[in-house]
Design a protein around this motif. Structure first.
Motif, PDB file in Angstrom:
ATOM      1  N   LYS A   1       0.045  -3.701  12.109  1.00  0.00           N
ATOM      2  CA  LYS A   1       1.009  -2.667  12.457  1.00  0.00           C
ATOM      3  C   LYS A   1       1.842  -2.288  11.229  1.00  0.00           C
ATOM      4  N   GLY A   2       2.281  -1.037  11.205  1.00  0.00           N
ATOM      5  CA  GLY A   2       3.164  -0.576  10.145  1.00  0.00           C
ATOM      6  C   GLY A   2       2.471  -0.131   8.878  1.00  0.00           C
ATOM      7  N   VAL A   3       1.166  -0.330   8.777  1.00  0.00           N
ATOM      8  CA  VAL A   3       0.451   0.006   7.544  1.00  0.00           C
ATOM      9  C   VAL A   3       0.317   1.518   7.374  1.00  0.00           C
ATOM     10  N   ASP A   4      -0.082   2.210   8.427  1.00  0.00           N
ATOM     11  CA  ASP A   4      -0.262   3.661   8.327  1.00  0.00           C
ATOM     12  C   ASP A   4       1.030   4.353   7.916  1.00  0.00           C
ATOM     13  N   SER A   5       2.156   3.905   8.472  1.00  0.00           N
ATOM     14  CA  SER A   5       3.432   4.530   8.126  1.00  0.00           C
ATOM     15  C   SER A   5       3.795   4.292   6.669  1.00  0.00           C
ATOM     16  N   LEU A   6       3.427   3.117   6.122  1.00  0.00           N
ATOM     17  CA  LEU A   6       3.673   2.853   4.708  1.00  0.00           C
ATOM     18  C   LEU A   6       2.839   3.783   3.830  1.00  0.00           C
ATOM     19  N   ILE A   7       1.578   3.989   4.208  1.00  0.00           N
ATOM     20  CA  ILE A   7       0.714   4.900   3.443  1.00  0.00           C
ATOM     21  C   ILE A   7       1.276   6.306   3.454  1.00  0.00           C
ATOM     22  N   VAL A   8       1.648   6.776   4.637  1.00  0.00           N
ATOM     23  CA  VAL A   8       2.195   8.133   4.777  1.00  0.00           C
ATOM     24  C   VAL A   8       3.477   8.284   3.963  1.00  0.00           C
ATOM     25  N   THR A   9       4.365   7.298   4.052  1.00  0.00           N
ATOM     26  CA  THR A   9       5.630   7.350   3.321  1.00  0.00           C
ATOM     27  C   THR A   9       5.405   7.439   1.820  1.00  0.00           C
ATOM     28  N   ASP A  10       4.484   6.630   1.300  1.00  0.00           N
ATOM     29  CA  ASP A  10       4.226   6.643  -0.139  1.00  0.00           C
ATOM     30  C   ASP A  10       3.530   7.929  -0.579  1.00  0.00           C
ATOM     31  N   LEU A  11       2.584   8.390   0.204  1.00  0.00           N
ATOM     32  CA  LEU A  11       1.913   9.646  -0.126  1.00  0.00           C
ATOM     33  C   LEU A  11       2.924  10.785  -0.269  1.00  0.00           C
ATOM     34  N   ILE A  12       3.799  10.900   0.719  1.00  0.00           N
ATOM     35  CA  ILE A  12       4.769  11.989   0.732  1.00  0.00           C
ATOM     36  C   ILE A  12       5.816  11.808  -0.363  1.00  0.00           C
ATOM     37  N   GLY A  13       6.370  10.601  -0.471  1.00  0.00           N
ATOM     38  CA  GLY A  13       7.427  10.368  -1.447  1.00  0.00           C
ATOM     39  C   GLY A  13       6.966  10.574  -2.877  1.00  0.00           C
ATOM     40  N   LEU A  14       5.803  10.034  -3.218  1.00  0.00           N
ATOM     41  CA  LEU A  14       5.300  10.176  -4.579  1.00  0.00           C
ATOM     42  C   LEU A  14       4.884  11.617  -4.878  1.00  0.00           C
ATOM     43  N   ALA A  15       4.370  12.310  -3.856  1.00  0.00           N
ATOM     44  CA  ALA A  15       3.991  13.713  -4.048  1.00  0.00           C
ATOM     45  C   ALA A  15       5.221  14.574  -4.317  1.00  0.00           C
ATOM     46  N   ARG A  16       6.302  14.328  -3.604  1.00  0.00           N
ATOM     47  CA  ARG A  16       7.537  15.098  -3.805  1.00  0.00           C
ATOM     48  C   ARG A  16       8.107  14.877  -5.203  1.00  0.00           C
ATOM     49  N   LEU A  17       7.907  13.670  -5.740  1.00  0.00           N
ATOM     50  CA  LEU A  17       8.405  13.354  -7.080  1.00  0.00           C
ATOM     51  C   LEU A  17       7.439  13.799  -8.177  1.00  0.00           C
ATOM     52  N   LYS A  18       6.325  14.413  -7.787  1.00  0.00           N
ATOM     53  CA  LYS A  18       5.305  14.858  -8.742  1.00  0.00           C
ATOM     54  C   LYS A  18       4.785  13.687  -9.584  1.00  0.00           C
ATOM     55  N   SER A  19       4.647  12.524  -8.949  1.00  0.00           N
ATOM     56  CA  SER A  19       4.209  11.328  -9.667  1.00  0.00           C
ATOM     57  C   SER A  19       2.711  11.328  -9.941  1.00  0.00           C
ATOM     58  N   PHE A  20       1.961  12.115  -9.186  1.00  0.00           N
ATOM     59  CA  PHE A  20       0.513  12.165  -9.381  1.00  0.00           C
ATOM     60  C   PHE A  20      -0.015  13.513  -8.949  1.00  0.00           C
ATOM     61  N   SER A  21      -1.192  13.836  -9.468  1.00  0.00           N
ATOM     62  CA  SER A  21      -1.834  15.108  -9.133  1.00  0.00           C
ATOM     63  C   SER A  21      -2.968  14.919  -8.139  1.00  0.00           C
ATOM     64  N   ASP A  22      -3.532  13.712  -8.102  1.00  0.00           N
ATOM     65  CA  ASP A  22      -4.665  13.412  -7.237  1.00  0.00           C
ATOM     66  C   ASP A  22      -4.441  12.072  -6.546  1.00  0.00           C
ATOM     67  N   ALA A  23      -5.019  11.950  -5.350  1.00  0.00           N
ATOM     68  CA  ALA A  23      -4.938  10.696  -4.601  1.00  0.00           C
ATOM     69  C   ALA A  23      -6.323  10.331  -4.096  1.00  0.00           C
ATOM     70  N   LEU A  24      -6.701   9.059  -4.304  1.00  0.00           N
ATOM     71  CA  LEU A  24      -7.923   8.522  -3.713  1.00  0.00           C
ATOM     72  C   LEU A  24      -7.500   7.659  -2.539  1.00  0.00           C
TER      73      LEU A  24
ATOM     74  N   ARG B 178       1.647  -3.758  -0.621  1.00  0.00           N
ATOM     75  CA  ARG B 178       2.587  -3.229   0.379  1.00  0.00           C
ATOM     76  C   ARG B 178       2.178  -3.821   1.724  1.00  0.00           C
ATOM     77  N   LEU B 179       3.080  -4.580   2.359  1.00  0.00           N
ATOM     78  CA  LEU B 179       2.750  -5.304   3.576  1.00  0.00           C
ATOM     79  C   LEU B 179       3.430  -4.740   4.819  1.00  0.00           C
ATOM     80  N   GLY B 180       2.607  -4.538   5.860  1.00  0.00           N
ATOM     81  CA  GLY B 180       3.115  -4.291   7.197  1.00  0.00           C
ATOM     82  C   GLY B 180       3.225  -5.643   7.884  1.00  0.00           C
ATOM     83  N   PHE B 181       2.843  -5.708   9.140  1.00  0.00           N
ATOM     84  CA  PHE B 181       2.903  -6.999   9.825  1.00  0.00           C
ATOM     85  C   PHE B 181       1.758  -7.122  10.813  1.00  0.00           C
ATOM     86  N   ILE B 182       1.524  -8.348  11.261  1.00  0.00           N
ATOM     87  CA  ILE B 182       0.522  -8.655  12.274  1.00  0.00           C
ATOM     88  C   ILE B 182       1.257  -9.032  13.554  1.00  0.00           C
TER      89      ILE B 182
END
Length: 291
Positions: free
Chosen positions: A97-120, A86-90
């Motif tokens: 830039k943009g990396v933190d927002s990608l992490i947050v988006t995936d954490l929230i989206g996958l959690a809402r879909l119950k795709s995983f129980s744990d995150a490292l 997953r790429l942000g930009f330099i």
């Protein structure tokens, strides 16, 4: 769903890993990464954090010049099983830039879909805390991974928000990361071999280009060659941007001037041919009767 997903902030990994190995954060050009060893270390730690969980996948977050063109290291990682790049930009200042927002988006989206129980989560940035908190609201346990000395270099608020924390020390990091002087050989390598300053190298511009290209190919490590193979240098993709910039700088320093468009094209073509030749030699079957 008893699964664990791994989220890696590459900027944090490179900066803190190189600081652990050398005493201070180093530029990417000085860092040698073994992608397979790194992914195995992440999988091992994920298993330790969530014993009964299966791996969903490893998400690798990094910046890319222009926002889309992957480097050779990024291509090597993306080519591995279980890894999602997953790429942000330099930006113009070399900042990710943009990396933190990608992490947050995936954490929230996958959690809402119950795709995983744990995150490292391998990160240290305060900006991802909101993603951690919302994922936890959906029942996800978040395990924060840092690189020694993590206590002073990770956000305290992020550490407090996480369900568990652990730290990678030298014993782990040194298995997948090491320091090197450069990916491309020293920019005055041919001149130094002749005992001449760079601007006094002999030969025509075409000779200088050929020498720099040959030196660059000859000095490639096995890891560099693997990264170029994964990028697809043997095809029509050209040279990865991280190699290309240093290759042009090497030739410019050796000749004492900037290359014109034809010179750049010639340098890239000769380097690419050398890399492809080296690859074909590695893949060639042994001669009959050889052991």
């Amino acid at each position: 769903m008893q699964r664990i997903a791994v989220f890696v902030d590459a900027g944090y990994l490179y900066a803190q890993g190189s600081a652990l190995l050398s005493g201070s954060a180093q530029k990417r050009t000085s860092i040698q990464l073994d992608p397979r060893a790194l992914i195995q270390a992440l999988k091992t730690t994920a298993t330790e954090c969530a014993v009964n969980c299966q791996l969903l996948r490893i998400y690798w977050y990094d910046g890319a010049a222009g926002g889309s063109r992957a480097t050779s290291d990024q291509s090597s990682l993306a080519a591995l099983d279980d890894v999602k790049l997953r790429l942000g930009f330099i930006n113009s200042h070399g900042q990710q830039k943009g990396v933190d927002s990608l992490i947050v988006t995936d954490l929230i989206g996958l959690a809402r879909l119950k795709s995983f129980s744990d995150a490292l989560l391998l990160s240290g940035d305060e900006d991802v805390r909101i993603g951690v908190q919302i994922a936890q609201n959906h029942g996800v346990r978040v395990h924060l991974l840092g690189i020694h000395p993590a206590r002073g270099l990770q956000s305290q608020q992020l550490m407090h928000a996480s369900d568990t924390t652990r730290v990678w020390g030298m014993d782990i990091v040194q298995h997948f990361m090491s320091m090197r002087s450069a990916v491309i050989p020293p920019i005055e390598s041919h001149a130094q071999k002749q005992g001449l300053p760079a601007q006094q190298e002999s030969g025509s511009p075409s000779d200088q280009i050929a020498r720099v290209a040959a030196d660059a190919v000859n000095e490639l490590s096995s890891a560099d060659q693997g990264a170029l193979d994964a990028y697809g240098t043997e095809g029509r993709r050209g040279i990865p941007p991280d190699f290309d910039g240093r290759l042009l700088a090497s030739c410019g320093a050796a000749s004492g001037r900037r290359l014109n468009p034809d010179g750049k094209s010639s340098l890239r073509n000769q380097f690419g041919r050398g890399v492809r030749q080296r690859l074909s030699e590695r893949q060639a079957p042994p001669l009959s009767g050889s052991k």
